[in-house]
Design a protein around this motif. Structure first.
Motif, PDB file in Angstrom:
ATOM      1  N   VAL A 204       0.837  -1.203   0.000  1.00 24.54           N
ATOM      2  CA  VAL A 204       0.000   0.000   0.000  1.00 24.54           C
ATOM      3  C   VAL A 204       0.870   1.251   0.000  1.00 24.54           C
ATOM      4  O   VAL A 204       0.585   2.227  -0.721  1.00 24.54           O
ATOM      5  CB  VAL A 204      -0.944  -0.010   1.220  1.00 24.54           C
ATOM      6  CG1 VAL A 204      -1.639   1.348   1.374  1.00 24.54           C
ATOM      7  CG2 VAL A 204      -1.997  -1.117   1.067  1.00 24.54           C
ATOM      8  N   MET A 205       1.953   1.267   0.773  1.00 26.49           N
ATOM      9  CA  MET A 205       2.856   2.424   0.788  1.00 26.49           C
ATOM     10  C   MET A 205       3.448   2.681  -0.595  1.00 26.49           C
ATOM     11  O   MET A 205       3.518   3.830  -1.045  1.00 26.49           O
ATOM     12  CB  MET A 205       3.981   2.213   1.800  1.00 26.49           C
ATOM     13  CG  MET A 205       3.576   2.395   3.250  1.00 26.49           C
ATOM     14  SD  MET A 205       4.997   2.252   4.395  1.00 26.49           S
ATOM     15  CE  MET A 205       5.949   3.711   3.939  1.00 26.49           C
ATOM     16  N   LEU A 206       3.848   1.629  -1.280  1.00 21.43           N
ATOM     17  CA  LEU A 206       4.441   1.791  -2.609  1.00 21.43           C
ATOM     18  C   LEU A 206       3.397   2.256  -3.622  1.00 21.43           C
ATOM     19  O   LEU A 206       3.686   3.091  -4.486  1.00 21.43           O
ATOM     20  CB  LEU A 206       5.082   0.484  -3.055  1.00 21.43           C
ATOM     21  CG  LEU A 206       6.368   0.110  -2.319  1.00 21.43           C
ATOM     22  CD1 LEU A 206       6.817  -1.289  -2.691  1.00 21.43           C
ATOM     23  CD2 LEU A 206       7.472   1.113  -2.610  1.00 21.43           C
ATOM     24  N   HIS A 207       2.190   1.723  -3.529  1.00 24.32           N
ATOM     25  CA  HIS A 207       1.118   2.149  -4.430  1.00 24.32           C
ATOM     26  C   HIS A 207       0.808   3.631  -4.226  1.00 24.32           C
ATOM     27  O   HIS A 207       0.660   4.399  -5.182  1.00 24.32           O
ATOM     28  CB  HIS A 207      -0.125   1.299  -4.172  1.00 24.32           C
ATOM     29  CG  HIS A 207      -1.244   1.538  -5.123  1.00 24.32           C
ATOM     30  ND1 HIS A 207      -2.529   1.091  -4.908  1.00 24.32           N
ATOM     31  CD2 HIS A 207      -1.296   2.215  -6.313  1.00 24.32           C
ATOM     32  CE1 HIS A 207      -3.296   1.447  -5.914  1.00 24.32           C
ATOM     33  NE2 HIS A 207      -2.584   2.137  -6.769  1.00 24.32           N
ATOM     34  N   ARG A 208       0.720   4.049  -2.970  1.00 22.28           N
ATOM     35  CA  ARG A 208       0.431   5.452  -2.677  1.00 22.28           C
ATOM     36  C   ARG A 208       1.571   6.359  -3.119  1.00 22.28           C
ATOM     37  O   ARG A 208       1.333   7.476  -3.607  1.00 22.28           O
ATOM     38  CB  ARG A 208       0.161   5.625  -1.177  1.00 22.28           C
ATOM     39  CG  ARG A 208      -1.143   4.980  -0.711  1.00 22.28           C
ATOM     40  CD  ARG A 208      -1.319   5.105   0.795  1.00 22.28           C
ATOM     41  NE  ARG A 208      -2.589   4.540   1.235  1.00 22.28           N
ATOM     42  CZ  ARG A 208      -2.971   4.454   2.511  1.00 22.28           C
ATOM     43  NH1 ARG A 208      -2.170   4.905   3.474  1.00 22.28           N
ATOM     44  NH2 ARG A 208      -4.143   3.926   2.834  1.00 22.28           N
ATOM     45  N   THR A 209       2.811   5.900  -2.958  1.00 22.56           N
ATOM     46  CA  THR A 209       3.959   6.676  -3.429  1.00 22.56           C
ATOM     47  C   THR A 209       3.880   6.864  -4.937  1.00 22.56           C
ATOM     48  O   THR A 209       4.106   7.973  -5.455  1.00 22.56           O
ATOM     49  CB  THR A 209       5.275   5.972  -3.056  1.00 22.56           C
ATOM     50  OG1 THR A 209       5.369   5.851  -1.632  1.00 22.56           O
ATOM     51  CG2 THR A 209       6.478   6.745  -3.584  1.00 22.56           C
ATOM     52  N   TYR A 210       3.578   5.805  -5.640  1.00 22.90           N
ATOM     53  CA  TYR A 210       3.405   5.864  -7.101  1.00 22.90           C
ATOM     54  C   TYR A 210       2.369   6.922  -7.468  1.00 22.90           C
ATOM     55  O   TYR A 210       2.587   7.752  -8.361  1.00 22.90           O
ATOM     56  CB  TYR A 210       2.976   4.485  -7.595  1.00 22.90           C
ATOM     57  CG  TYR A 210       2.841   4.342  -9.095  1.00 22.90           C
ATOM     58  CD1 TYR A 210       3.854   3.740  -9.848  1.00 22.90           C
ATOM     59  CD2 TYR A 210       1.699   4.768  -9.770  1.00 22.90           C
ATOM     60  CE1 TYR A 210       3.729   3.581 -11.227  1.00 22.90           C
ATOM     61  CE2 TYR A 210       1.572   4.622 -11.137  1.00 22.90           C
ATOM     62  CZ  TYR A 210       2.584   4.020 -11.865  1.00 22.90           C
ATOM     63  OH  TYR A 210       2.443   3.868 -13.228  1.00 22.90           O
ATOM     64  N   ASN A 211       1.244   6.924  -6.765  1.00 24.13           N
ATOM     65  CA  ASN A 211       0.171   7.871  -7.072  1.00 24.13           C
ATOM     66  C   ASN A 211       0.558   9.311  -6.749  1.00 24.13           C
ATOM     67  O   ASN A 211       0.163  10.243  -7.465  1.00 24.13           O
ATOM     68  CB  ASN A 211      -1.104   7.486  -6.318  1.00 24.13           C
ATOM     69  CG  ASN A 211      -1.765   6.250  -6.896  1.00 24.13           C
ATOM     70  OD1 ASN A 211      -1.570   5.910  -8.068  1.00 24.13           O
ATOM     71  ND2 ASN A 211      -2.560   5.559  -6.086  1.00 24.13           N
TER      72      ASN A 211
END
Length: 275
Positions: free
Chosen positions: A254-261
Motif C-alpha cells: 500500500v505504501m508503494l502504491h500510494r507513493t506511485y500515485n
C-alpha cells in the motif's frame, strides 16, 4: 454474405477497442473487500508481486529489507541510487552480508549508496545491509528516505513542523527546551543536544527557516516523516505511527502504491519509472 462479414468485423473491432478490467489477483488470502486488495492488484498488474507457491501472499507477515527493496526495484525501474550516486566515493561496491548468489543481490547492490542513512551500517571498511532483517515502520521511513529524499525536502518548513506536531509517538522539541542556547544557531551548542532516535530537535533561524539538530539526522527524519504522513503514504492511528511495529507485506504494498500515485499526481513519475 458481405453484410454478415462486415458486421462480424465491426463487432470484433468494437470488442477489442473496449478496455477490459484488469484481472484481479488470485492470492488465496487477499479476498474481495480486503483493505489492501486494490494495491495488491495494482502491483500484480505492474509485475511487482508474485506471491508464494501455494497461492498465498501472506499480507500480515512482516516484510524484510530484501523483500521491500526488490518491490521498490521492480516498481520504480529508473531509480538506481548506487549506480548514479551523488559523489563517486558514495558508491558501494560490496555488502559483507550479501553474497553474489543472494536472491536479491542485484536490487540490493543497485538501490543503496553510502548516504542511505539509517539503512547502511559501516564497521571500519566493511559495510552491512542486513537483508533478512524485518522492517519496522520507523525503519521503513529511513528506507523510503533513501529513495525519495529530494521529494521529501520540498515540503515547506512550516508544514513539516505542523505535521510532526500531530504525531504523538515522536518527540518534537525546540532547542530552547534543552537548556542550551547560542547567539548563532548552528554553532557547537546545537551538537550538545542530547539526541534520541525518536526525538526531532529544531530551532527557528532569524530568516524564518528551520534548523534541525544533530548534523542533519533530525532533518532527515523530519522531512521524511512529513512527506510520508502528509501524503498519507504512511498512516497514523490515533495520532500515532506505531513506530515500533513491524511493517507487514500488505502495508508495504500500500505504501508503494500510494507513493506511485503521489509521484503521478505531481508530474514526476517518469523520473522514477517507465511503468
Amino acid at each position: 454474405m458481405k453484410n454478415i462479414i462486415l458486421c462480424l468485423a465491426l463487432f470484433v473491432s468494437i470488442l477489442f477497442s473496449i478496455p477490459l478490467p484488469v484481472q484481479a489477483s488470485q492470492f488465496s488470502d487477499i479476498p474481495d473487500g480486503h483493505w489492501a486488495r486494490e494495491s495488491v492488484d495494482f502491483m500484480v498488474k505492474k509485475g511487482v508481486l508474485s506471491g508464494y507457491s501455494n497461492g498465498a501472499f501472506r499480507p500480515n507477515e512482516a516484510i524484510d529489507r530484501a523483500e521491500l527493496t526488490v518491490m521498490v526495484h521492480k516498481l520504480f525501474n529508473k531509480l538506481r541510487p548506487n549506480l548514479t550516486p551523488s559523489y563517486p566515493d558514495m558508491k558501494i561496491l560490496k555488502f559483507e552480508d550479501v553474497p553474489k548468489n543472494h536472491w536479491a543481490y542485484q536490487p540490493l547492490m543497485e538501490m543503496y549508496s553510502a548516504d542511505a542513512l539509517g539503512v547502511v551500517d559501516w564497521f571500519g571498511s566493511k559495510i552491512y545491509i542486513y537483508p533478512e532483517k524485518k522492517v519496522t515502520r520507523w525503519e521503513a521511513m529511513f528506507i523510503f528516505q533513501s529513495f525519495f529524499s529530494q521529494k521529501m525536502h520540498q515540503v515547506p518548513d512550516d508544514q513539516v513542523l505542523q505535521i510532526l506536531a500531530g504525531i504523538d509517538d515522536i518527540t518534537l522539541q525546540s532547542f530552547d527546551s534543552t537548556g542550551y542556547s547560542s547567539p548563532y544557531p548552528g554553532s557547537a551548542a546545537v551538537d550538545l543536544i542530547k539526541s534520541d532516535e525518536y526525538t526531532i530537535s529544531y530551532s527557528h533561524l532569524d530568516t524564518g527557516e528551520i534548523l534541525f539538530a544533530n548534523r542533519g539526522i533530525d532533518a532527515l527524519k523530519a522531512y521524511a516523516l512529513a512527506w510520508l504522513v502528509g501524503n498519507d503514504i504512511m498512516s497514523t492511528w490515533g495520532n500515532e505511527l506505531e513506530i515500533h511495529d513491524p511493517l507487514t507485506r500488505a502495508e508495504a504494498v500500500v505504501m508503494l502504491h500510494r507513493t506511485y500515485n503521489v509521484l503521478l499526481a505531481d508530474g514526476s513519475l517518469s523520473t522514477y519509472t517507465s511503468k
